[in-house]
Write an enzyme that holds these catalytic residues in place. Structure first.
Site, mmCIF file in Angstrom:
data_model
loop_
_atom_site.group_PDB
_atom_site.id
_atom_site.type_symbol
_atom_site.label_atom_id
_atom_site.label_comp_id
_atom_site.label_asym_id
_atom_site.label_seq_id
_atom_site.Cartn_x
_atom_site.Cartn_y
_atom_site.Cartn_z
ATOM 1 N N SER A 1 0.890 -1.269 0.116
ATOM 2 C CA SER A 1 0.039 0.025 -0.102
ATOM 3 C C SER A 1 1.041 1.342 0.094
ATOM 4 C CB SER A 1 -0.817 0.008 1.077
ATOM 5 O OG SER A 1 -0.061 0.457 2.380
ATOM 6 N N ASP A 2 0.186 2.423 -0.384
ATOM 7 C CA ASP A 2 1.074 3.655 -0.075
ATOM 8 C C ASP A 2 1.117 3.922 1.520
ATOM 9 O OD1 ASP A 2 2.173 6.148 -0.523
ATOM 10 O OD2 ASP A 2 1.060 6.469 -2.091
#
Length: 762
Positions: free
Chosen positions: A230-231
């Site tokens: 994920s970011d």
């Protein structure tokens, strides 16, 4: 999965598995008790400390400062896949030379430049998915061939920074596939990145990290088998679904943020341990490859020269009325603009690099013309977001100097912090002080050369016809200044071509009405321009542009000959080869970019762009030299996505191949026929009669299976009342309104059956 990864998983407790699904002390796959040190992921070869510019000299501070190569936005303007590969190689070398040996890089970004206002455009390649995907794929190859894992980001529809963590990107399935997913598809198939970073936003109402459809597009449609991370902090209240949908393997967040909730979810049976194992298998397989990466030495001076050479190949000569190149004996030369002293070479945020040594334009110019005068003209911006004050005294000083100068070199654009992660640009205008300065300069001097620095479009329409030359160098890395100056003085050839269109005004941009700046009462970001991004919009809507996509001038001239096609007729399964002769007809070496666009002459679905880029190649030629550029087109070049059938199709018919040096400068055209194509959509009894009447296939079916009378009734030339009937759904032809039905139920069903079959089955 490797046996080594299986052995590791067998030794882990459930608690350890859940902890490994997040970041542990800046590492992934780290298990100290098993002697596993994990990976060293970073945003750039230096590490995370370079998020903001440090003004102090770096050469002698005892710290590791790798060379800052051109940004992705600049690199795309080279249109050179070889250069993208080499840049990846250089970055990998710098990663491995870092004392901490970075072996996992959170680059490159392949998001589409939907709007020039996006603050992170400096990290993205282009408005066109083919150019973006091909350049990103080559860059990935360069990194991973040299022992550093690449991370393709940000998946997907993350095209603005404003409230990026809470917005919902509302996009049609066709635009999602043809524009936004296509860039990822090309980069994945070409470069096979070892990891992909998912974005913060929602797509059509579901967070990307837990969006089953978005996950299936990646894992099933594209067949991606690598790690998804994920970011930073992008997983909100959906950690359970993120793991259940098969999208996310690791959350880029500290262990306590993620592992506690995940552990409880596994114990409660809401997440299976098998799904956790599947993600960790991918992580350990990746990290195992990185253990083989060895340290490298990096000669920073040589890399600095390589960064300069790379920038030269990207810089675009937008306009030249014959004043360039300058000469070493240039008299009365005035340099104007604070950017000449403090160049803008890289955007802000996690994509920023302070660089090894940032050269400036002033020093580089005075190496050619020692007595060149200088006036700052304006004061550079300060803060995040930026504020650039108007200083009337600086403007007046520059104008007075310009009255006496023979040639004025103006360095304008966006100073550091205008383009950054975390927020978007307010407009495509130059800062007010620079606008006022240019207005005055063009009034007192007719020989002005404008040099622009920015990651995306600027509105320069009102000065465009009043300056003699315009050079655009984007954000070209730490050596952009000497690279630009060598081009100004003719030591190097401007090798760049625009990777995005420059509109006449901001209001013409396709996303103008839908680029959200205030989401408090409008959380949805509507992708209302649909598939019409960039040049697709301007050309289909017949809107003029200041400079078209693919545009760039040279100091030499080229002749592009007639293309030779390997066939005049193909099927969707065939590959077409296009050979284009190119000759350098000028008196110096240079490069040209051959661009191949395709236009469907008579699509049954009217929603098609005027033309689309489908192949390109950059060719370098000595004076008088000729080469043959070979371009290949396969099925994907002719496809479009049919939402009603939920599949990619290639339609029968004539296609025009357009060879050009920009989207607007087409030098030759050739027709190609495709047979044996797909049916573009599903015809039902509720399909408007108009769709049938407009189809040649429909009339062929009537002619073969129906009476002459029925054929006549469905012909506008012989039935003047047909125009009143075509809005009706097709089944109405079986009902009596004014006389007998036009078709029986059996005839209607036969027509539907044949319309939904391939052409050759008629």
């Amino acid at each position: 999965m490797s046996q080594k990864s299986r052995d590791i998983l067998a030794q882990l407790t459930l608690e350890e598995k859940c902890e490994l699904c997040a970041q542990d002390e800046g590492s992934f796959g780290r298990v100290p008790r098993l002697g596993l040190t994990g990976s060293v992921p970073q945003d750039n070869p230096r590490g995370g400390e370079d998020y903001f510019r440090a003004g102090a000299p770096k050469e002698n501070d005892g710290k590791y400062h790798p060379v800052a190569f051109p940004s992705d936005a600049c690199l795309a303007m080279s249109w050179d896949e070889r250069l993208a590969y080499e840049t990846g190689v250089y970055f990998a070398k710098e990663c491995r030379a870092n004392p901490t040996m970075v072996n996992w890089l959170f680059r490159p970004g392949v998001n589409i430049k939907r709007s020039p206002l996006c603050g992170r455009n400096f990290e993205y390649f282009s408005e066109d998915p083919l150019l973006a995907g091909e350049m990103a794929g080559s860059y990935i190859q360069g990194l991973q061939d040299n022992g550093v894992a690449a991370t393709l980001k940000h998946y997907i529809c993350n095209n603005q920074e404003f409230e990026r963590m809470t917005t919902n990107s509302v996009v049609s399935e066709r635009a999602l596939r043809e524009i936004y997913l296509r860039a990822f598809e090309i980069a994945i198939q070409k470069g096979n990145p070892l990891s992909i970073m998912s974005s913060y936003n929602q797509v059509n109402g579901e967070w990307v990290n837990s969006n089953q459809h978005i996950c299936d597009l990646l894992r099933k449609d594209l067949g991606y088998e690598g790690v998804v991370v994920s970011d930073f902090g992008a997983v909100h209240h959906n950690k359970v679904q993120s793991h259940n949908c098969g999208m996310m393997d690791i959350e880029l967040a500290p262990v306590p943020v993620h592992s506690g909730e995940l552990l409880q979810a596994v114990k409660d049976g809401r997440v299976s341990e098998a799904s956790i194992d599947a993600g960790l298998e991918r992580v350990f397989d990746l990290v195992d490859q990185l253990y083989a990466t060895t340290p490298a030495e990096a000669d920073m001076e040589k890399l600095h020269e390589a960064a300069k050479s790379a920038a030269e190949q990207c810089i675009v000569l937008l306009k030249n009325d014959g004043v360039l190149p300058l000469t070493d004996t240039q008299e009365g030369l005035l340099i104007v603009g604070s950017l000449a002293e403090d160049p803008s070479y890289m955007g802000g945020g996690s994509g920023h690099m302070n660089g090894y040594r940032v050269d400036n334009y002033l020093d580089a110019i005075r190496a050619y013309v020692p007595d060149a005068d200088y006036a700052p003209g304006y004061q550079l911006s300060e803060g995040f977001p930026p504020v650039e004050p108007v200083v009337p005294e600086l403007i007046a000083e520059a104008v007075e100097a310009a009255k006496k100068a023979k040639t004025v070199l103006v360095f304008a654009g966006l100073g550091y912090s205008y383009e950054s992660e975390g927020y978007d640009r307010a407009s495509i205008q130059l800062p007010e002080a620079q606008q006022m300065l240019l207005d005055e300069l063009v009034r007192v001097n007719s020989n002005i050369i404008l040099v622009l620095s920015c990651a995306s479009v600027l509105d320069i329409t009102r000065w465009n016809d009043r300056v003699s030359a315009i050079v655009y160098n984007s954000l070209g890395g730490e050596a952009v200044a000497p690279a630009t100056v060598d081009i100004l003085f003719g030591r190097a050839e401007p090798g760049g071509r625009l990777a995005e269109s420059w509109p006449v005004c901001e209001e013409h941009n396709p996303a103008h009405m839908n680029f959200t700046r205030s989401c408090q009462d409008k959380p949805d970001v509507i992708y209302g321009e649909d598939i019409y991004v960039g040049y697709r919009w301007y050309e289909t809507r017949k809107l003029p542009v200041l400079y078209p996509f693919g545009h760039g001038l040279s100091y030499t001239s080229f002749e592009v000959g007639e293309p030779d096609l390997s066939a005049a007729e193909i099927t969707p399964a065939d590959t077409l080869t296009v050979r284009v002769p190119v000759t350098n007809t000028g008196d110096r070496a240079g490069s040209q970019v051959i661009q191949l666009y395709i236009a469907h002459k008579s699509p049954s679905i009217c929603d098609h762009p005027e033309k689309e880029l489908k192949a390109f190649a950059k060719v370098s030629l000595e004076s008088g030299e000729s080469k043959e550029v070979v371009l290949t087109l396969d099925r994907k070049a002719f496809e479009f996505f049919a939402p009603s059938k939920d599949q990619w199709i290639v339609e029968d018919g004539a296609y025009e191949l357009k060879i050009g040096t920009s989207s607007a400068d087409i030098v030759s055209e050739k027709l190609i026929m495709i047979t044996g194509g797909d049916v573009p959509y599903v015809y039902t009894d509720m399909t408007p009669l108009a769709w049938f009447v407009a189809s040649e296939k429909f009339h062929a079916i009537l002619k073969k299976y129906m009476s002459e009378e029925l054929c006549q009734s469905m012909n506008a030339d012989t039935n003047p009342f047909l125009c009143l009937l075509v809005p009706l759904p097709f089944y109405k032809v079986t009902e009596s309104y004014m006389g007998a039905p036009m078709m029986s139920q059996e005839q209607m069903e036969l027509v539907l059956k044949k319309m939904n079959e391939p052409q050759e089955q008629l």
